[in-house]
Motif scaffolding. Structure first.
Motif, PDB file in Angstrom:
ATOM      1  N   MET A   1      -9.486  11.255  -0.722  1.00  0.00           N
ATOM      2  CA  MET A   1      -8.396  11.488  -1.368  1.00  0.00           C
ATOM      3  C   MET A   1      -7.094  11.456  -0.332  1.00  0.00           C
ATOM      4  SD  MET A   1     -10.087  15.236  -2.269  1.00  0.00           S
ATOM      5  CE  MET A   1     -11.534  15.422  -3.384  1.00  0.00           C
ATOM      6  N   LEU A   2      -7.367  11.331   0.854  1.00  0.00           N
ATOM      7  CA  LEU A   2      -6.140  10.804   1.752  1.00  0.00           C
ATOM      8  C   LEU A   2      -5.837   9.463   1.717  1.00  0.00           C
ATOM      9  CD1 LEU A   2      -7.088  12.917   4.933  1.00  0.00           C
ATOM     10  CD2 LEU A   2      -4.770  12.988   3.596  1.00  0.00           C
ATOM     11  N   ARG A   3      -6.755   8.584   1.308  1.00  0.00           N
ATOM     12  CA  ARG A   3      -6.406   7.116   1.118  1.00  0.00           C
ATOM     13  C   ARG A   3      -5.381   6.866   0.026  1.00  0.00           C
ATOM     14  NH1 ARG A   3     -11.790   6.834   2.263  1.00  0.00           N
ATOM     15  NH2 ARG A   3     -12.053   5.314   4.243  1.00  0.00           N
ATOM     16  N   ALA A   4      -5.843   7.846  -1.220  1.00  0.00           N
ATOM     17  CA  ALA A   4      -4.834   7.642  -2.218  1.00  0.00           C
ATOM     18  C   ALA A   4      -3.438   8.284  -2.052  1.00  0.00           C
ATOM     19  CB  ALA A   4      -5.338   8.423  -3.396  1.00  0.00           C
ATOM     20  N   ALA A   5      -3.361   9.221  -1.280  1.00  0.00           N
ATOM     21  CA  ALA A   5      -2.046   9.741  -0.815  1.00  0.00           C
ATOM     22  C   ALA A   5      -1.303   8.959   0.250  1.00  0.00           C
ATOM     23  CB  ALA A   5      -2.116  11.102  -0.128  1.00  0.00           C
ATOM     24  N   ILE A   6      -2.090   8.251   1.220  1.00  0.00           N
ATOM     25  CA  ILE A   6      -1.344   7.452   2.166  1.00  0.00           C
ATOM     26  C   ILE A   6      -0.898   6.120   1.411  1.00  0.00           C
ATOM     27  CG2 ILE A   6      -1.638   5.854   4.136  1.00  0.00           C
ATOM     28  CD1 ILE A   6      -3.633   7.959   5.083  1.00  0.00           C
ATOM     29  N   GLY A   7      -1.389   5.516   0.480  1.00  0.00           N
ATOM     30  CA  GLY A   7      -0.798   4.483  -0.255  1.00  0.00           C
ATOM     31  C   GLY A   7       0.523   4.122  -0.326  1.00  0.00           C
ATOM     32  N   PRO A   8       1.131   5.042  -1.023  1.00  0.00           N
ATOM     33  CA  PRO A   8       2.433   5.048  -1.036  1.00  0.00           C
ATOM     34  C   PRO A   8       3.493   4.942   0.167  1.00  0.00           C
ATOM     35  CG  PRO A   8       1.712   6.726  -2.734  1.00  0.00           C
ATOM     36  CD  PRO A   8       0.710   6.317  -1.709  1.00  0.00           C
ATOM     37  N   THR A   9       2.751   5.258   1.248  1.00  0.00           N
ATOM     38  CA  THR A   9       3.812   4.989   2.593  1.00  0.00           C
ATOM     39  C   THR A   9       4.123   3.716   2.940  1.00  0.00           C
ATOM     40  OG1 THR A   9       1.763   4.912   4.083  1.00  0.00           O
ATOM     41  CG2 THR A   9       2.576   7.356   3.425  1.00  0.00           C
ATOM     42  N   GLY A  10       3.127   2.867   2.482  1.00  0.00           N
ATOM     43  CA  GLY A  10       3.287   1.311   2.738  1.00  0.00           C
ATOM     44  C   GLY A  10       2.174   0.947   3.873  1.00  0.00           C
ATOM     45  N   LEU A  11       1.407   1.841   4.300  1.00  0.00           N
ATOM     46  CA  LEU A  11       0.363   1.476   5.263  1.00  0.00           C
ATOM     47  C   LEU A  11      -0.866   0.907   4.461  1.00  0.00           C
ATOM     48  CD1 LEU A  11       0.489   4.609   7.756  1.00  0.00           C
ATOM     49  CD2 LEU A  11       1.390   2.180   8.130  1.00  0.00           C
ATOM     50  N   VAL A  12      -1.586   0.250   5.022  1.00  0.00           N
ATOM     51  CA  VAL A  12      -2.858  -0.350   4.136  1.00  0.00           C
ATOM     52  C   VAL A  12      -3.982  -0.207   5.219  1.00  0.00           C
ATOM     53  CG1 VAL A  12      -3.962  -2.531   3.604  1.00  0.00           C
ATOM     54  CG2 VAL A  12      -1.210  -2.244   3.449  1.00  0.00           C
ATOM     55  N   GLU A  13      -5.010   0.159   4.736  1.00  0.00           N
ATOM     56  CA  GLU A  13      -6.465   0.461   5.357  1.00  0.00           C
ATOM     57  C   GLU A  13      -6.938  -0.853   6.043  1.00  0.00           C
ATOM     58  OE1 GLU A  13     -10.390   3.209   5.566  1.00  0.00           O
ATOM     59  OE2 GLU A  13      -9.528   2.797   3.527  1.00  0.00           O
ATOM     60  N   ALA A  14      -7.369  -0.874   7.281  1.00  0.00           N
ATOM     61  CA  ALA A  14      -7.755  -1.988   8.022  1.00  0.00           C
ATOM     62  C   ALA A  14      -9.285  -2.115   7.535  1.00  0.00           C
ATOM     63  CB  ALA A  14      -7.815  -1.722   9.442  1.00  0.00           C
ATOM     64  N   THR A  15      -9.556  -3.581   7.307  1.00  0.00           N
ATOM     65  CA  THR A  15     -10.794  -3.968   6.720  1.00  0.00           C
ATOM     66  C   THR A  15     -11.575  -3.687   7.896  1.00  0.00           C
ATOM     67  OG1 THR A  15     -10.324  -6.151   7.419  1.00  0.00           O
ATOM     68  CG2 THR A  15      -9.933  -5.580   4.947  1.00  0.00           C
ATOM     69  N   SER A  16     -13.240  -3.601   7.385  1.00  0.00           N
ATOM     70  CA  SER A  16     -14.091  -3.607   8.457  1.00  0.00           C
ATOM     71  C   SER A  16     -14.091  -4.650   9.670  1.00  0.00           C
ATOM     72  CB  SER A  16     -15.555  -3.420   7.807  1.00  0.00           C
ATOM     73  OG  SER A  16     -16.311  -3.097   8.894  1.00  0.00           O
TER      74      SER A  16
END
Length: 190
Positions: free
Chosen positions: A53-68
């Motif tokens: 749920m947080l991943r979906a909310a962080i998306g609009p900030t411009g941050l990207v989740e790091a790949t493994s």
């Protein structure tokens, strides 16, 4: 008190009180983050669900989740809880109150008007809380963002409320330092 109010035939409203602090660095659009769970939350299915749920909310900030296996610039951690708490509220007492001599009803009596009595009664509710912290590895792990969203609810249903809390902590990101605001979301009745 912020709450979920259900109105027959209307959309319900969920209110959250959000407090945010930030020293957000400039020019970090597209930078990466990773979740850093506490030892108690590692490999926890509930935590993983809330992280989604947080991943979906962080998306609009411009941050990207790091790949493994890749180094992320930002560490994101979060905590949540929904304890049952008690408060006191004023409530009108009707039928009549007793003054030691006899009961008095509301209305006119002997030239005097007696309104309803007021009593303090206990009220229990769930205090749904999500707190998010982001630390910058490029600044030696300095905290650059902290936000907490709180919702008061009469029902114990944190999983249904969590998507709104997650949206609220990133609403208007990064916002003003020390800003406290109330954010309302419409919820369609089911």
């Amino acid at each position: 008190m912020a709450s979920v109010s259900l109105l027959a035939g209307c959309a319900a409203t969920l209110s959250t009180r959000v407090t945010s602090y930030q020293q957000w660095p400039a020019g970090v659009q597209g930078q990466t983050y990773e979740f850093v769970p506490s030892t108690a939350r590692a490999n926890n299915l509930e935590y993983d669900s809330f992280a989604d749920m947080l991943r979906a909310a962080i998306g609009p900030t411009g941050l990207v989740e790091a790949t493994s296996g890749k180094r992320a610039r930002f560490d994101v951690s979060f905590t949540y809880e929904n304890p049952l708490v008690q408060s006191w509220t004023q409530q009108y007492v009707d039928p009549p109150f007793y003054n030691g001599f006899g009961p008095y009803n509301r209305g006119w009596a002997g030239g005097m008007y007696f309104g309803p009595s007021v009593a303090y009664v206990p009220v229990q509710y769930y205090k749904n809380t999500l707190s998010v912290s982001i630390k910058d590895r490029d600044r030696h792990g300095a905290e650059v963002y902290r936000s907490s969203a709180v919702n008061m609810s009469g029902s114990d249903n944190l999983p249904a409320i969590m998507p709104y809390l997650a949206r609220a902590v990133f609403e208007g990101f990064p916002g003003n330092n020390g800003q406290v605001r109330v954010i309302r979301y419409e919820i369609n009745p089911r």
